[in-house]
Design a protein around this motif. Structure first.
Motif, mmCIF file in Angstrom:
data_model
loop_
_atom_site.group_PDB
_atom_site.id
_atom_site.type_symbol
_atom_site.label_atom_id
_atom_site.label_comp_id
_atom_site.label_asym_id
_atom_site.label_seq_id
_atom_site.Cartn_x
_atom_site.Cartn_y
_atom_site.Cartn_z
ATOM 1 N N ARG A 142 50.290 39.325 38.728
ATOM 2 C CA ARG A 142 50.163 39.733 40.073
ATOM 3 C C ARG A 142 51.514 40.178 40.435
ATOM 4 N NH1 ARG A 142 46.832 37.622 44.184
ATOM 5 N NH2 ARG A 142 45.405 37.798 42.240
ATOM 6 N N TYR A 143 52.624 39.604 40.066
ATOM 7 C CA TYR A 143 53.815 40.204 40.364
ATOM 8 C C TYR A 143 54.071 41.709 39.862
ATOM 9 C CZ TYR A 143 59.089 40.623 40.908
ATOM 10 O OH TYR A 143 60.406 41.185 41.209
ATOM 11 N N CYS A 144 53.530 41.981 38.750
ATOM 12 C CA CYS A 144 53.494 43.265 38.030
ATOM 13 C C CYS A 144 52.576 44.119 39.141
ATOM 14 C CB CYS A 144 52.768 43.288 36.864
ATOM 15 S SG CYS A 144 52.694 44.746 35.955
ATOM 16 N N LEU A 145 51.626 43.768 39.732
ATOM 17 C CA LEU A 145 50.556 44.368 40.481
ATOM 18 C C LEU A 145 51.457 44.826 41.806
ATOM 19 C CD1 LEU A 145 47.760 45.510 41.573
ATOM 20 C CD2 LEU A 145 47.533 43.349 42.458
ATOM 21 N N TYR A 146 51.914 43.801 42.484
ATOM 22 C CA TYR A 146 52.682 43.993 43.829
ATOM 23 C C TYR A 146 53.948 44.973 43.449
ATOM 24 C CZ TYR A 146 50.424 39.746 45.503
ATOM 25 O OH TYR A 146 49.583 38.972 45.836
ATOM 26 N N TRP B 129 51.379 48.627 42.982
ATOM 27 C CA TRP B 129 51.475 48.952 44.443
ATOM 28 C C TRP B 129 52.872 49.407 45.172
ATOM 29 C CZ3 TRP B 129 48.177 44.301 46.822
ATOM 30 C CH2 TRP B 129 46.796 44.176 46.240
ATOM 31 N N ALA B 130 53.773 49.150 44.400
ATOM 32 C CA ALA B 130 55.131 49.686 44.676
ATOM 33 C C ALA B 130 55.599 49.041 45.929
ATOM 34 C CB ALA B 130 55.115 51.324 45.014
ATOM 35 N N LEU B 131 55.224 47.632 46.331
ATOM 36 C CA LEU B 131 55.787 46.903 47.197
ATOM 37 C C LEU B 131 57.220 46.726 46.899
ATOM 38 C CD1 LEU B 131 52.626 44.991 48.227
ATOM 39 C CD2 LEU B 131 53.271 47.084 49.009
ATOM 40 N N LYS B 132 58.117 46.729 47.916
ATOM 41 C CA LYS B 132 59.394 46.319 47.811
ATOM 42 C C LYS B 132 59.853 45.381 48.907
ATOM 43 C CE LYS B 132 64.338 47.734 47.172
ATOM 44 N NZ LYS B 132 65.378 48.925 47.030
ATOM 45 N N SER C 157 48.786 50.206 32.991
ATOM 46 C CA SER C 157 47.485 51.232 33.047
ATOM 47 C C SER C 157 46.358 50.585 33.479
ATOM 48 C CB SER C 157 47.393 51.742 31.527
ATOM 49 O OG SER C 157 48.627 52.320 31.069
ATOM 50 N N LEU C 158 46.190 49.328 33.641
ATOM 51 C CA LEU C 158 44.923 48.717 34.182
ATOM 52 C C LEU C 158 44.592 49.338 35.762
ATOM 53 C CD1 LEU C 158 45.468 45.087 33.260
ATOM 54 C CD2 LEU C 158 43.868 46.996 32.134
ATOM 55 N N THR C 159 43.373 49.346 36.056
ATOM 56 C CA THR C 159 43.152 49.588 37.576
ATOM 57 C C THR C 159 43.850 48.526 38.457
ATOM 58 O OG1 THR C 159 40.933 50.551 36.766
ATOM 59 C CG2 THR C 159 41.246 49.999 39.310
ATOM 60 N N PRO C 160 44.496 49.112 39.381
ATOM 61 C CA PRO C 160 45.651 48.335 40.301
ATOM 62 C C PRO C 160 44.398 47.319 41.218
ATOM 63 C CG PRO C 160 45.685 50.461 40.992
ATOM 64 C CD PRO C 160 44.644 50.643 39.899
ATOM 65 N N GLY C 161 43.700 46.363 40.700
ATOM 66 C CA GLY C 161 42.979 45.546 41.504
ATOM 67 C C GLY C 161 43.367 44.087 41.419
#
Length: 404
Positions: free
Chosen positions: A15-19, A23-26, A295-299
């Motif tokens: 989940r950290y990887c996703l954020y 999603w490029a959330l900083k 590379s996974l779909t970012p969901g």
């Protein structure tokens, strides 16, 4: 790009990887960490060298002004900026004394050439895809920054050098370091930057003092005090009279006494020669798995939370994204707008391999050369015996370098 920190983050919490990476959330404001701040200051001082103290002090002053302005603008959402401002100068003093004591204690060997400090690398490599039976290979962009590279001018060997700072008395920073992602990733980066693969790594550990510059670092003088009344009337004892403002020179002396009293060695340096191939089975699979995760779909369905919650606190600080993990999804748009910015990674050019012998760029670079298991001729300050490892496992074929 796959960096050392990305590999660690993606392996511990998807989940950290996703954020952070999909999603490029900083976070607009990071949680305060004394260890991380002091460690960064140590690296900055070592990067610039012995004559950099005033330069780094000015950087700290400018940083402090920025933080104070943010506080005045009501940007200190969780009090982390206030903690940063309160401890920033003390963190710099601790980092400074550690670096200066290091330079005073050890003289660099005359046969060691520093090839570079804070060396960035970014290259595309080809690795076998375990999920593809056709033999097609994955194109993986690897990137990072190497603390320092040294060359032994007597042997021509290259060594990766890394500095670690810790305030823990019994910190076992060497434990498992030889096969850690950081150690192996730095090694890969060095092999992609130069035409000679590094033969080993040197880990310099600096123990930070747990005392800070303060009132006990003022000038003082000892005098005899005679009791004029009470049960000790007529007796004398020695007392200390303090004057002036705290001095950094007095702080240095007190730190050296602290090391002696606590029986702590200020510095430790260990050199270990690589035994495993660069693309051994473990590191190869770690690189590939990280690439596939990115590379996974970012969901949310592809990036579950860390159910062990072990990554919710890292480096003794709360994860910046924990507020999202613990909030209803309907509130996310407001939270993201308040607490985060969207900051996609910069599109940096790839590195160019350098021929160390001729000092020029290589257009069609060879594969990184595998290193031999010869004697330990490392430039470490206090070399330890080689760490024995097994070579029974047959590693996958080395990756082929390619330019994009």
């Amino acid at each position: 790009p796959v960096r050392q920190s990305v590999m660690n983050d993606c392996s511990r919490c998807r989940r950290y990887c996703l954020y952070r990476y999909r999603w490029a959330l900083k976070p607009k404001q990071k949680a305060y960490s004394k260890a991380l701040r002091t460690g960064k200051l140590v690296h900055r001082i070592f990067e610039l060298g012995p004559d950099s103290i005033q330069v780094v002090q000015e950087e700290v002053n400018a940083m402090l002004q920025t933080i104070q302005q943010q506080i005045e603008n009501d940007e200190d959402l969780f009090g982390d900026l206030a903690r940063e401002a309160e401890n920033l100068q003390a963190n710099f003093d601790a980092a400074r004394q550690t670096c200066e004591l290091f330079w005073q204690t050890y003289s660099p060997p005359t046969n060691i050439e520093v090839l570079g400090k804070e060396l960035p690398f970014k290259r595309t490599i080809l690795l076998p895809n375990p999920a593809d039976a056709s033999g097609d290979k994955l194109k993986i962009v690897v990137a990072g920054i190497i603390d320092r590279l040294d060359r032994n001018t007597d042997t021509g060997e290259i060594w990766v050098r890394d500095f670690k700072s810790t305030s823990e008395k019994d910190a076992d920073v060497y434990l498992s370091y030889p096969f850690s992602t950081q150690c192996q990733h730095y090694r890969l980066g060095a092999a992609l930057l130069f035409d000679v693969a590094p033969v080993g790594f040197i880990l310099d550990v600096l123990h930070l003092p747990n005392i800070r510059l303060g009132m006990n670092d003022r000038d003082s003088e000892v005098y005899d005090h005679t009791f004029k009344s009470g049960p000790r009337k007529g007796q004398t004892e020695q007392r200390r009279k303090w004057s002036g403002e705290p001095k950094y020179s007095n702080y240095l002396i007190r730190c050296q006494k602290w090391y002696a009293d606590e029986e702590i060695i200020p510095f430790d340096s260990t050199a270990i020669r690589y035994v495993l191939p660069i693309f051994n089975a473990e590191f190869h699979s770690f690189l590939v798995l990280t690439h596939l995760k990115l590379s996974l779909t970012p969901g949310l369905e592809n990036y579950p939370r860390d159910l062990t919650t072990s990554y919710c606190r890292n480096f003794n600080k709360k994860c910046s994204y924990s507020i999202l993990c613990n909030s209803d999804i309907s509130k996310w748009p407001i939270l993201i707008d308040q607490l985060f910015t969207v900051e996609p990674p910069k599109d940096e050019p790839e590195s160019v391999m350098i021929n160390l012998t001729e000092g020029k760029e290589i257009e069609n670079e060879p594969k990184p050369r595998e290193e031999s298991n010869g004697p330990n001729n490392s430039p470490a300050l206090s070399p330890s015996p080689d760490i024995e490892r097994s070579n029974e496992d047959t590693p996958p074929d080395p990756a082929e370098s390619s330019s994009s």
